[in-house]
Design an enzyme around this catalytic site. Structure first.
Site, short mmCIF file in Angstrom:
data_model
loop_
_atom_site.label_atom_id
_atom_site.label_comp_id
_atom_site.label_asym_id
_atom_site.label_seq_id
_atom_site.Cartn_x
_atom_site.Cartn_y
_atom_site.Cartn_z
N HIS A 166 -5.18 -6.66 -5.51
CA HIS A 166 -4.21 -6.21 -4.64
C HIS A 166 -5.03 -5.63 -3.19
O HIS A 166 -4.37 -5.00 -2.38
CB HIS A 166 -3.41 -5.04 -4.76
CG HIS A 166 -2.44 -5.36 -6.03
ND1 HIS A 166 -0.94 -5.67 -5.63
CD2 HIS A 166 -2.43 -5.40 -7.22
CE1 HIS A 166 -0.53 -6.21 -6.58
NE2 HIS A 166 -1.15 -5.87 -7.73
N THR A 181 4.25 -4.47 2.00
CA THR A 181 5.69 -4.95 1.73
C THR A 181 6.75 -4.22 2.50
O THR A 181 7.67 -4.50 2.72
CB THR A 181 5.76 -4.62 0.39
OG1 THR A 181 5.20 -3.28 -0.01
CG2 THR A 181 5.18 -5.73 -0.48
N LYS A 221 10.39 -5.20 4.21
CA LYS A 221 11.69 -4.61 4.36
C LYS A 221 12.24 -4.28 5.74
O LYS A 221 13.57 -4.16 5.89
CB LYS A 221 11.40 -3.07 3.61
CG LYS A 221 11.14 -3.27 2.24
CD LYS A 221 10.38 -1.93 1.61
CE LYS A 221 9.67 -2.50 0.12
NZ LYS A 221 8.87 -1.26 -0.29
N LYS A 276 -4.99 1.54 8.20
CA LYS A 276 -3.64 1.07 8.67
C LYS A 276 -3.28 1.67 9.99
O LYS A 276 -2.48 1.32 10.49
CB LYS A 276 -2.60 1.87 7.64
CG LYS A 276 -2.75 1.43 6.25
CD LYS A 276 -1.64 2.16 5.22
CE LYS A 276 -1.98 1.63 3.91
NZ LYS A 276 -1.19 0.46 3.27
N LYS A 334 4.20 4.34 5.83
CA LYS A 334 3.46 3.86 4.86
C LYS A 334 2.49 4.91 4.63
O LYS A 334 2.26 5.86 4.97
CB LYS A 334 2.62 2.43 5.25
CG LYS A 334 1.96 2.60 6.90
CD LYS A 334 1.37 1.44 7.25
CE LYS A 334 2.32 0.32 7.90
NZ LYS A 334 2.32 -0.79 7.09
N ARG A 335 1.46 4.73 3.32
CA ARG A 335 0.41 5.62 3.23
C ARG A 335 -0.36 5.84 4.52
O ARG A 335 -0.65 4.87 5.43
CB ARG A 335 -0.32 5.30 2.17
CG ARG A 335 0.31 5.26 0.74
CD ARG A 335 0.44 6.76 0.62
NE ARG A 335 -0.42 7.55 0.30
CZ ARG A 335 -1.00 8.03 -0.74
NH1 ARG A 335 -0.41 7.74 -1.86
NH2 ARG A 335 -2.04 8.77 -1.11
O1 9GP Z 1 -2.86 -2.38 -0.06
C1 9GP Z 1 -2.26 -3.11 -0.65
C2 9GP Z 1 -1.00 -3.70 0.03
O2 9GP Z 1 -1.45 -4.34 1.05
C3 9GP Z 1 -0.13 -4.41 -0.80
O3 9GP Z 1 1.05 -4.84 -0.35
C4 9GP Z 1 0.18 -3.76 -2.36
C5 9GP Z 1 0.93 -4.50 -3.14
O4 9GP Z 1 0.21 -5.88 -3.38
O5 9GP Z 1 -1.06 -3.33 -2.82
C6 9GP Z 1 -1.93 -2.59 -2.09
N1 9GP Z 1 -3.11 -2.28 -2.79
C7 9GP Z 1 -3.18 -0.90 -3.45
O6 9GP Z 1 -2.43 -0.02 -3.41
C8 9GP Z 1 -4.49 -0.87 -4.27
O7 9GP Z 1 -5.10 -2.07 -4.56
#
Ligand code: 9GP
Length: 834
Positions: A365, A661, A665, A559, A553-554
């Protein structure tokens, strides 16, 4: 709870029975009447009444699984960011209307009741929320699945903003109890830590590896129902709690193991105490590794036990089970499976390896280096001695394979070994043992193949594949935005709820002026709803006619919330210089939690709030810019925010956001993206057309090129661009911190100074600033053309079909998991039709 005569079918919701059930629950749980009960007690009573309905379908589903014996996926994840269950369960039972009526008839407001539920926040951000969307889709599509995770006592902290700073407050989500969970002590498992490994000859003359001198905890599962949409299927999210293995006996003191008893108590208490609040960052804490092994060992033990209750050949385990590893966090599953197969089922190494490598699959991820888990071998071998032995052997054999393929190439071993430089590299283990390795958006997977995991891809190309992420439209449109959901249904029918590709039929309405007006009117009403929330929570009045420009978002440097707020400062300067300039009113909305120890992220939150204080109260601005930081961003307020957004900020440094994601949304709710060509933005733009988005900035190739060549020099921009210089100087001259001009110096340094960080402006904020400002100018121009904007917004909704998690899950099923579709028996299916 209350007894019912017969099982109601999913669509045959019995409103009168439900009302009686609520009243009965209030009485038996609290000895109160409805009038006397508190809102929280009413929520609990309604929750139990809904669980009563769900339970029948849950039992029925599990009975069918027993009969049909379908292949099952175990989605192993440290995080499930479920959000509130009540509304979602009612929606998926297709019972929203009757439940709302029932509540009205009892004089209750369903929205108020839903608001009583604490957000189960057992996750940080996108990774955990994705896991929850996947579970929703698995049930809705009719596939047998378990989510396996941890029942953290405290989930993601609650964020309070005090004097503009983030303060973390514990999230006591279980304080009032959780009506939806079921404790299942009959499936408890023992999990062992520490000690040493001995070889013992058993009564059959076999030499066995046994762990001795260990401490252990009892893992107790709690099950939560995952209700499929309108199909009667209910899967299970199983989260593990820890308890001391034996009760604390005072006589242990005399036996001399008093200390051990105390330690075991403490171990159990600590292990599930709290979710690590780090997103895309790994802290290397021993307790975290304990958490990982704890839930993995319990889940793997139970998966095997369940399989063996129906089958006798453990060597065919993979025919019925897949373990999907959600990031590297659950990767010890590989070694735990090997351990059980060899030490408890007496398979040879080769037999066990055959089963393991056909069972485990890994999703990557992130490419953020600081997120990749590496454990010091000292820590790892001390905590998990048998698991470490097994990983050493996996590594030894893997290195032989590398040598066979690349004879004499030490460099390959250095880069690919599972154990190297005194560390156990979890991603390498997951790739070596997994039969599938996937990224989460096309661009991300390409970067993995060509850059980050290039050596692995060259050696094992057949393992690599892409699964672009998705989201569930049932929570993020049907539940979160009922006005738009009804409008979509009125135009294209309700099939989109379970087949989002059908939303494409909306396209023909994009040019229809009446539809455009209806759409903008719905957006306006959602903006009024959010404006009310902001007034109640922030005390700030915002104009719902202004452009709602949102970044939620975080908080992470990659970001680039900092880019956003620097641009707000730049606009503010323009308005100050030219108070009469043409300017379309804009509300900049932020929501973000920062990891507790992440200084620059926390200072960015303070900066946003400081800019808000100055700009929102400056008479020259005349309310044309408003800045709002929404406290405690989480799944429940996210639903309100997405519905109300005009502009979706997806401005990460290209190549850094694996997928995103939130971007999906926003799109589903008709916001236009301003963003870089990063993660899934690339595919969003591909679907909707670049003319219906605002794309800017460096490409991922350009970023990677700079990175491979030592970065770039931001001082050149600082020296040559007076607008940028002015904004940066305002970080250190007290414009937004009159009493402490140095407050934001670390942010300033992160952009310009190579002393405080190893690279100045690592995230290319100054490099992309001008392009971003130009793209923002285009946003303003586009918004002035109301019809054109409405057209683009409708097209965004219409083109969002690809981004449903139903599509993602179907791809995993077809290409990785190969699950059997479960068909409920005719009796139930018939009832559904009635
Ligand atoms: O930072 C990614 C994010 O871009 C992605 O949408 C999400 C789900 O696949 O995973 C996040 N990754 C993490 O939180 C740590 O690997």
């Amino acid at each position: 709870m209350i007894k019912k005569k017969e099982t109601p079918a999913p669509n045959a919701f019995d409103k009168e029975l439900f009302k009686r059930s609520v009243l009965y629950n209030v009485k038996t749980l609290y000895r109160k009447t409805l009038e006397e009960a508190t809102p929280q007690q009413i929520f609990q009573a309604v929750g139990y009444a809904i669980k009563d309905v769900v339970i029948d379908n849950w039992l029925n589903t599990q009975k069918e699984y027993d009969k049909q014996d379908p292949k099952t996926v175990y989605y192993l994840s440290m995080e499930f960011l479920m959000g509130r269950a009540l509304g979602n369960n009612i929606i998926n039972l297709q019972a929203y209307k009757p439940v709302k009526e029932a509540m009205d008839e009892l004089g209750l407001d369903l929205n108020v009741i839903e608001d009583q539920e604490p957000d189960p926040a057992l996750g940080n951000g996108g990774l955990g929320r994705l896991a929850s969307c996947f579970l929703d889709s698995l049930s809705t599509l009719g596939y047998a699945a378990y989510g396996c995770g941890i029942r953290y006592r405290y989930g993601m902290f609650k964020q309070e903003i005090r004097d503009g700073y983030q303060v973390e407050v514990p999230d006591n989500w279980l304080d009032d109890g959780n009506p939806f969970e079921l404790r299942r002590p009959e499936y408890a498992k023992e999990v062992k830590f520490g000690g040493y490994v001995n070889v013992r000859i058993d009564e059959n003359g076999r030499s066995n590896f046994v762990q001795e001198g260990y401490q252990s905890v009892k893992a107790i599962p709690y099950d939560l129902p995952i209700v499929g949409y309108g199909n009667g299927i209910v899967n299970t999210l199983r989260i593990w709690d820890a308890e001391a293995i034996e009760c604390f006996h005072l006589d242990s003191f005399d036996k001399g193991d008093y200390r051990k008893a105390v330690e075991q108590e403490n171990l159990a208490r600590n292990i599930v105490e709290v979710l690590y609040p780090n997103d895309n960052h790994y802290a290397g804490k021993e307790l975290r590794l304990k958490q990982q092994y704890f839930f993995i060992s319990a889940s793997v033990q139970e998966a095997i036990a369940k399989y063996m209750r129906k089958h006798d050949d453990i060597k065919k385990f993979y025919e019925k089970v897949t373990f999907q590893l959600n990031d590297t966090h659950p990767t010890v599953a590989v070694a735990e499976l090997m351990r059980i197969l060899m030490d408890e089922y007496y398979l040879t190494w080769d037999e066990a390896w055959d089963v393991t490598t056909k069972t485990c699959a890994y999703t990557n991820h992130t490419i953020m280096a600081e997120a990749l888990e590496k454990w010091p071998i000292e820590l790892f071998s001390r905590l998990l001695p048998r698991i470490y032995q097994i990983i050493e052997e996996i590594n030894r054999r893997f290195i032989i394979k590398i040598q066979e393929m690349y004879p004499g190439n030490q460099e390959k071993i250095r880069k690919m070994a599972i154990i190297y430089d005194g560390q156990v590299k979890m991603a390498h283990l997951a790739i070596a043992a997994g039969f599938s390795v996937n990224g989460v958006a096309r661009l991300h997977t390409e970067i993995l193949k060509n850059q980050e995991l290039k050596d692995f891809y060259e050696m094992m190309p057949e393992k690599f594949n892409n699964k672009t992420n998705g989201i569930t439209q049932r929570r993020f449109l049907l539940h979160g935005n009922p006005l738009l959901a009804d409008w979509v249904t009125a135009h294209v029918g309700s099939d989109w709820i379970t087949d989002l590709s059908k939303i494409n039929k909306l396209k023909i309405y994009a040019d229809d002026e009446k539809c455009q007006q209806e759409f903008m009117n719905i957006k306006y009403q959602n903006k009024v709803r959010l404006a009310q929330y902001i007034l109640e929570h922030n005390g700030i009045e915002v104009d719902p006619r202004s452009i709602f420009d949102v970044q939620v978002k975080r908080l992470h440097e990659y970001k680039r919330q900092l880019l956003n707020i620097l641009h707000v400062m730049y606009l503010y300067n323009q308005l100050k210089d030219h108070p009469e300039m043409e300017f379309y009113p804009r509300t900049f909305i932020f929501g973000a939690k920062a990891a507790a120890g992440y200084y620059n992220a926390k200072m960015t939150i303070k900066l946003i709030n400081s800019v808000a204080d100055v700009v929102n109260n400056d008479p020259v601005v005349k309310g044309r810019i408003k800045v709002v930081f929404i406290e405690n961003y989480r799944v429940s307020n996210a639903e309100l925010i997405f519905a109300a957004a005009d502009v979706s900020e997806q401005i990460s440094t290209a190549s850094k956001e694996a997928s995103g994601t939130g971007n999906m949304k926003f799109m589903l709710n008709g916001a236009l993206t301003i963003g870089t060509m990063d993660g899934a933005n690339v595919e969003i733009v591909e679907e909707v057309g670049e003319e219906n988005a605002f794309i800017f900035g460096l490409t991922s190739d350009e970023v990677i090129h700079y990175e491979n060549n030592g970065g770039y020099d931001p001082t050149e921009i600082f020296n040559n661009d007076p607008d940028v210089r002015r904004v940066l100087m305002q970080l250190i001259n007290g414009t937004f911190a009159p009493n402490d001009p140095d407050r934001f110096r670390t942010l300033y340094n992160s952009l310009l100074n190579t002393i405080s960080t190893n690279k100045a402006d690592m995230y290319f904020i100054l490099k992309d600033f001008k392009a971003y400002a130009e793209a923002q100018k285009k946003v303003e121009q586009a918004y002035r053309d109301e019809k054109g904007w409405a057209r683009s917004a409708i097209l965004n909704v219409a083109c969002s079909g690809k981004f449903t998690s139903d599509r993602t899950i179907q791809e995993y099923v077809d290409e990785v998991w190969h699950l059997d579709k479960v068909v409920l028996p005719k009796k139930v299916a018939d009832k559904e039709k009635n």
